[in-house]
Write an enzyme that holds these catalytic residues in place. Structure first.
Site, mmCIF file in Angstrom:
data_model
loop_
_atom_site.group_PDB
_atom_site.id
_atom_site.type_symbol
_atom_site.label_atom_id
_atom_site.label_comp_id
_atom_site.label_asym_id
_atom_site.label_seq_id
_atom_site.Cartn_x
_atom_site.Cartn_y
_atom_site.Cartn_z
ATOM 1 N NE ARG A 1 -3.438 2.469 0.499
ATOM 2 C CZ ARG A 1 -4.849 3.362 1.268
ATOM 3 N NH1 ARG A 1 -5.327 2.542 1.856
ATOM 4 N NH2 ARG A 1 -5.242 4.173 1.224
ATOM 5 N NE ARG B 1 -7.517 3.306 -1.893
ATOM 6 C CZ ARG B 1 -8.027 3.848 -1.847
ATOM 7 N NH1 ARG B 1 -8.769 3.962 -0.657
ATOM 8 N NH2 ARG B 1 -8.429 4.825 -1.996
ATOM 9 C CG ASP C 1 -8.663 1.225 1.428
ATOM 10 O OD1 ASP C 1 -8.321 1.741 2.532
ATOM 11 O OD2 ASP C 1 -9.796 2.083 1.535
ATOM 12 C CG ASP D 1 -11.340 2.046 5.330
ATOM 13 O OD1 ASP D 1 -10.132 2.250 5.322
ATOM 14 O OD2 ASP D 1 -11.907 2.366 4.481
#
Length: 160
Positions: A85, A94, A97, A99
Site C-alpha cells: 500500500r 491501492r 485498503d 478500514d
C-alpha cells in the site's frame, strides 16, 4: 485478559490481483495475535467512489478481537504496508485498503481513527457486504437496507 469484541473491517483493492490479495489478508487476519474468528462476506466488484482507477474488489470481515481500536488499526496498517500500500494522494488506487468500521459499541474521535467509521453509511461497497454478515445491524438508528436505498447510484456486483 480483555473481553473479545466483535469488530468489522472493510477490505478493498483495485491494483494487482485484488481478490487474491483479499483472500491472503483474511488468512493473515485470522493468524494475528489478538484476533479470533474471522468471517468474510462475499466479494463484490464496485467502481471507485470519489476516486479514479480500476474497479475495486471489496468485502467486509467480522472478527472477534481483544485488541483495543488503535492497536487493531496498527495491525491493519501494517498489513496494508506488507501488501504494498502506498499513499501518494488521497483516494489513490491501492493494492489494499483496510478500514476499521466498527469495534463493538466503541465511539471514538481520535486524530487517527473515528468510530463508527464516519462515511460507511454512504458507501454501497461497505453496506452491502456488511448486510451479508450482520443483516440486523443498524447505523444511527436505521437499518442497512434503508441506508442502501439512499445510494442506488453506486452499482455493486457480487462476484462468484
Amino acid at each position: 485478559m480483555a473481553v473479545p469484541v466483535r469488530a468489522f473491517i472493510g477490505l478493498g483493492a483495485n491494483l494487482g490481483d485484488s481478490a487474491a490479495t483479499l483472500r491472503a489478508v483474511l488468512a493473515e487476519l485470522a493468524a494475528t495475535d489478538g484476533i479470533g474468528s474471522v468471517t468474510a462476506s462475499p466479494f463484490y466488484r464496485t467502481a471507485p467512489v470519489d476516486a479514479t482507477g480500476p474497479d475495486f474488489v471489496n468485502a467486509v470481515a467480522a472478527l472477534e478481537t481483544t485488541l483495543a481500536p488503535l492497536d487493531l488499526l496498527d495491525r491493519l496498517q501494517a498489513l496494508e504496508l506488507r501488501h504494498g500500500r502506498e499513499r501518494p494522494y488521497r483516494n489513490a488506487p491501492r493494492t489494499l485498503d483496510l478500514d476499521l468500521l466498527l469495534h463493538g459499541d466503541t465511539t471514538l474521535a481520535h486524530e487517527r481513527l473515528t468510530l463508527p467509521h464516519p462515511r460507511m453509511h454512504l458507501r454501497a461497497f461497505v453496506l452491502r457486504p456488511l448486510r451479508d454478515l450482520a443483516p440486523a445491524l443498524t447505523l444511527a438508528g436505521r437499518d442497512l437496507d434503508a441506508w442502501l436505498g439512499d445510494i442506488t447510484d453506486q452499482p455493486i456486483e457480487r462476484l462468484a
